[in-house]
Write a protein that holds these residues in place. Structure first.
Motif, PDB file in Angstrom:
ATOM      1  N   GLY A 182       0.810  -1.207   0.000  1.00 34.81           N
ATOM      2  CA  GLY A 182       0.000   0.000   0.000  1.00 34.81           C
ATOM      3  C   GLY A 182       0.848   1.263   0.000  1.00 34.81           C
ATOM      4  N   GLU A 183       1.973   1.239   0.725  1.00 31.09           N
ATOM      5  CA  GLU A 183       2.862   2.403   0.748  1.00 31.09           C
ATOM      6  C   GLU A 183       3.448   2.660  -0.633  1.00 31.09           C
ATOM      7  N   TYR A 184       3.885   1.600  -1.312  1.00 26.18           N
ATOM      8  CA  TYR A 184       4.379   1.751  -2.685  1.00 26.18           C
ATOM      9  C   TYR A 184       3.293   2.340  -3.584  1.00 26.18           C
ATOM     10  N   LEU A 185       2.086   1.772  -3.522  1.00 26.13           N
ATOM     11  CA  LEU A 185       0.991   2.239  -4.377  1.00 26.13           C
ATOM     12  C   LEU A 185       0.609   3.677  -4.041  1.00 26.13           C
ATOM     13  N   GLY A 186       0.611   4.011  -2.735  1.00 29.45           N
ATOM     14  CA  GLY A 186       0.275   5.368  -2.337  1.00 29.45           C
ATOM     15  C   GLY A 186       1.269   6.383  -2.881  1.00 29.45           C
ATOM     16  N   ARG A 187       2.541   6.047  -2.838  1.00 32.65           N
ATOM     17  CA  ARG A 187       3.554   6.959  -3.370  1.00 32.65           C
ATOM     18  C   ARG A 187       3.412   7.109  -4.883  1.00 32.65           C
ATOM     19  N   MET A 188       3.115   6.002  -5.556  1.00 33.72           N
ATOM     20  CA  MET A 188       2.877   6.074  -6.995  1.00 33.72           C
ATOM     21  C   MET A 188       1.657   6.941  -7.294  1.00 33.72           C
ATOM     22  N   PHE A 189       0.607   6.796  -6.500  1.00 33.43           N
ATOM     23  CA  PHE A 189      -0.611   7.580  -6.684  1.00 33.43           C
ATOM     24  C   PHE A 189      -0.320   9.073  -6.532  1.00 33.43           C
ATOM     25  N   LEU A 190       0.428   9.441  -5.483  1.00 30.14           N
ATOM     26  CA  LEU A 190       0.738  10.849  -5.261  1.00 30.14           C
ATOM     27  C   LEU A 190       1.624  11.409  -6.371  1.00 30.14           C
ATOM     28  N   ALA A 191       2.564  10.584  -6.864  1.00 35.39           N
ATOM     29  CA  ALA A 191       3.428  11.040  -7.952  1.00 35.39           C
ATOM     30  C   ALA A 191       2.624  11.243  -9.225  1.00 35.39           C
ATOM     31  N   VAL A 192       1.730  10.289  -9.542  1.00 30.55           N
ATOM     32  CA  VAL A 192       0.908  10.401 -10.750  1.00 30.55           C
ATOM     33  C   VAL A 192      -0.001  11.621 -10.662  1.00 30.55           C
ATOM     34  N   ASN A 193      -0.500  11.918  -9.465  1.00 32.86           N
ATOM     35  CA  ASN A 193      -1.371  13.068  -9.275  1.00 32.86           C
ATOM     36  C   ASN A 193      -0.593  14.362  -9.050  1.00 32.86           C
ATOM     37  N   ARG A 194       0.726  14.295  -9.288  1.00 35.87           N
ATOM     38  CA  ARG A 194       1.587  15.478  -9.335  1.00 35.87           C
ATOM     39  C   ARG A 194       1.615  16.245  -8.014  1.00 35.87           C
ATOM     40  N   LYS A 195       1.712  15.508  -6.910  1.00 31.99           N
ATOM     41  CA  LYS A 195       1.973  16.186  -5.647  1.00 31.99           C
ATOM     42  C   LYS A 195       3.319  16.876  -5.759  1.00 31.99           C
ATOM     43  N   PRO A 196       3.392  18.163  -5.467  1.00 37.68           N
ATOM     44  CA  PRO A 196       4.637  18.893  -5.743  1.00 37.68           C
ATOM     45  C   PRO A 196       5.776  18.473  -4.827  1.00 37.68           C
ATOM     46  N   GLN A 197       6.967  18.445  -5.407  1.00 32.99           N
ATOM     47  CA  GLN A 197       8.165  18.216  -4.611  1.00 32.99           C
ATOM     48  C   GLN A 197       8.427  19.429  -3.721  1.00 32.99           C
ATOM     49  N   TYR A 198       8.195  20.601  -4.260  1.00 30.55           N
ATOM     50  CA  TYR A 198       8.254  21.859  -3.522  1.00 30.55           C
ATOM     51  C   TYR A 198       7.590  22.913  -4.394  1.00 30.55           C
ATOM     52  N   LEU A 199       7.197  24.017  -3.794  1.00 34.09           N
ATOM     53  CA  LEU A 199       6.659  25.157  -4.520  1.00 34.09           C
ATOM     54  C   LEU A 199       7.357  26.410  -4.022  1.00 34.09           C
ATOM     55  N   VAL A 200       7.894  27.176  -4.944  1.00 39.96           N
ATOM     56  CA  VAL A 200       8.604  28.404  -4.593  1.00 39.96           C
ATOM     57  C   VAL A 200       7.629  29.565  -4.691  1.00 39.96           C
ATOM     58  N   ARG A 201       7.421  30.236  -3.560  1.00 40.43           N
ATOM     59  CA  ARG A 201       6.519  31.395  -3.563  1.00 40.43           C
ATOM     60  C   ARG A 201       7.219  32.615  -4.146  1.00 40.43           C
ATOM     61  N   GLU A 202       8.425  32.906  -3.626  1.00 42.90           N
ATOM     62  CA  GLU A 202       9.178  34.079  -4.075  1.00 42.90           C
ATOM     63  C   GLU A 202      10.669  33.784  -3.987  1.00 42.90           C
ATOM     64  N   VAL A 203      11.426  34.482  -4.820  1.00 43.43           N
ATOM     65  CA  VAL A 203      12.891  34.423  -4.778  1.00 43.43           C
ATOM     66  C   VAL A 203      13.406  35.842  -4.599  1.00 43.43           C
ATOM     67  N   PHE A 204      14.287  36.018  -3.625  1.00 46.70           N
ATOM     68  CA  PHE A 204      14.829  37.335  -3.321  1.00 46.70           C
ATOM     69  C   PHE A 204      16.328  37.346  -3.611  1.00 46.70           C
ATOM     70  N   ARG A 205      16.786  38.436  -4.185  1.00 43.86           N
ATOM     71  CA  ARG A 205      18.222  38.612  -4.423  1.00 43.86           C
ATOM     72  C   ARG A 205      18.539  40.101  -4.467  1.00 43.86           C
ATOM     73  N   ARG A 206      19.798  40.398  -4.262  1.00 43.60           N
ATOM     74  CA  ARG A 206      20.220  41.795  -4.255  1.00 43.60           C
ATOM     75  C   ARG A 206      20.116  42.383  -5.656  1.00 43.60           C
ATOM     76  N   GLY A 207      19.492  43.558  -5.746  1.00 35.05           N
ATOM     77  CA  GLY A 207      19.384  44.266  -7.011  1.00 35.05           C
ATOM     78  C   GLY A 207      20.113  45.587  -6.949  1.00 35.05           C
ATOM     79  N   ALA A 208      20.076  46.296  -8.054  1.00 32.02           N
ATOM     80  CA  ALA A 208      20.789  47.574  -8.122  1.00 32.02           C
ATOM     81  C   ALA A 208      20.144  48.610  -7.196  1.00 32.02           C
ATOM     82  N   ASP A 209      18.837  48.473  -6.964  1.00 31.95           N
ATOM     83  CA  ASP A 209      18.128  49.454  -6.143  1.00 31.95           C
ATOM     84  C   ASP A 209      17.557  48.845  -4.873  1.00 31.95           C
TER      85      ASP A 209
END
Length: 350
Positions: free
Chosen positions: A291-318
């Motif tokens: 069941g654990e194997y099948l559950g992981r396959m199910f979540l992968a097929v249904n595109r459960k995200p590995q991660y989601l990036v909300r925002e990226v911050f970096r130093r700019g000129a201003d």
């Protein structure tokens, strides 16, 4: 306005940040003080931290020195997911992953980088003469390494540490090849290469607070290694089923022979119930594993995200520039990065 993108550095340092507000400033300051030939960048993946780690990291990104890229994940995805997010953003010829708790001295970063570069390794793992962790965590680490020796293509005796260095060749392939929701970085590394080195480094007591790893998190991480990179658990379940089936058949033969040659009916209700309970327990364990194997396959097929990036911050000129990546519908969890100025002229987005 974003500062013009600098050439790729020799080293990217990826740090997953969770409840690290008290330590991340000291870590970044020490990393920026390192003299790395070819330069370095620091990628901080803030993994839905409930404290003010994100605000601290944003301030660090604005300060002068080696560039700091801050990735704000939409929620807490787990250490290995945050590491994968940071690796997807890294640009260096080598990438070092390390924790934010200052238990790995920043001075060891240069030694680790030079060991990988000068030794021609695809990956270098660190190990410790003595780990400054609680006894139960050390026991858990030894058990995980024992399992890894038998389940994944790990060189025998190699200690799996989160303080590791990988080449751009390995980094690009593991971030491109695995899009599932349960990454296990070490398993992905060993799928790509066996050209792996070892380096002994120091390990210090935790500077602030306590470890973010609970028993539940460690079990979840162990399951990612145990189930995602080997079918051996299923083979062991099959072997257990065959073994108990053979024992059951042998017991049945004994009972039949006893009934034929004896005047008394076979006795032993207690032993019979023990056998039934044991067999039922084995069946439930096997069903749970499947069941654990099948559950992981199910979540992968249904595109459960590995991660989601909300925002990226970096130093700019201003000041501080903010980038809001679009989700690439081709791969769950992987951000679609807009090309920077000049990058969209003459070459496609990578």
């Amino acid at each position: 306005m974003t500062e013009p993108e600098t050439p790729a550095p020799a080293l990217s340092i990826v740090v997953p940040v969770y409840n690290g507000a008290a330590t991340i400033g000291g870590l970044v300051k020490a990393l920026r003080a390192l003299d790395i030939e070819g330069g370095l960048e620091i990628v901080l993946a803030v993994d839905g931290s409930p404290d003010n780690s994100l605000d601290v990291c944003k301030r660090l990104a604005q300060e002068p020195g080696a560039p700091v890229i801050v990735m704000s994940l939409s929620r807490n995805f787990g250490e290995h997911n945050a590491v994968m997010a940071g690796l997807s953003r890294a640009r260096g010829a080598f990438a070092i992953t390390m924790d934010d708790d200052l238990q790995n001295p920043p001075e060891e970063v240069k030694r680790l980088f030079e060991c990988a570069r000068d030794g021609g390794y695809d990956a270098v793992y660190t190990y410790y003469e003595e780990k400054k962790h609680a006894a139960w965590r050390n026991i858990g680490s030894r058990f995980t390494n024992w399992c890894a020796d038998r389940l994944i293509d790990k060189p025998p005796g190699l200690y799996l540490s989160s303080f590791r260095c990988i080449s751009a060749f390995v980094r690009e392939r593991i971030t491109a090849s695995y899009q599932g929701p349960y990454p296990y970085v070490d398993g992905l590394v060993f799928q790509v290469t066996q050209n792996v080195g070892r380096l002994q480094v120091s390990h210090l007591p935790r500077a602030e607070g306590r470890s973010n790893y609970t028993l539940r998190r460690l079990i979840r991480l162990w399951l990612a290694m145990f189930l995602n990179f080997s079918v051996m658990p299923l083979r062991l379940a099959t072997l257990a089923g065959l073994t108990f089936g053979a024992l059951g058949a042998l017991a049945a033969v004994i009972v039949i022979v006893e009934a034929i040659i004896s005047d008394k009916p076979p006795q032993g209700w207690a032993s019979l119930m023990v056998a039934v309970l044991v067999l039922a327990g084995v069946q439930l364990v096997v069903l749970g594993m499947i069941g654990e194997y099948l559950g992981r396959m199910f979540l992968a097929v249904n595109r459960k995200p590995q991660y989601l990036v909300r925002e990226v911050f970096r130093r700019g000129a201003d000041g501080l520039d903010v980038e809001r990546p679009k989700v690439d519908t081709r791969a769950a969890g992987q951000p679609h990065r807009e090309p920077s100025h000049g990058e969209d002229e003459g070459r496609a987005e990578r």
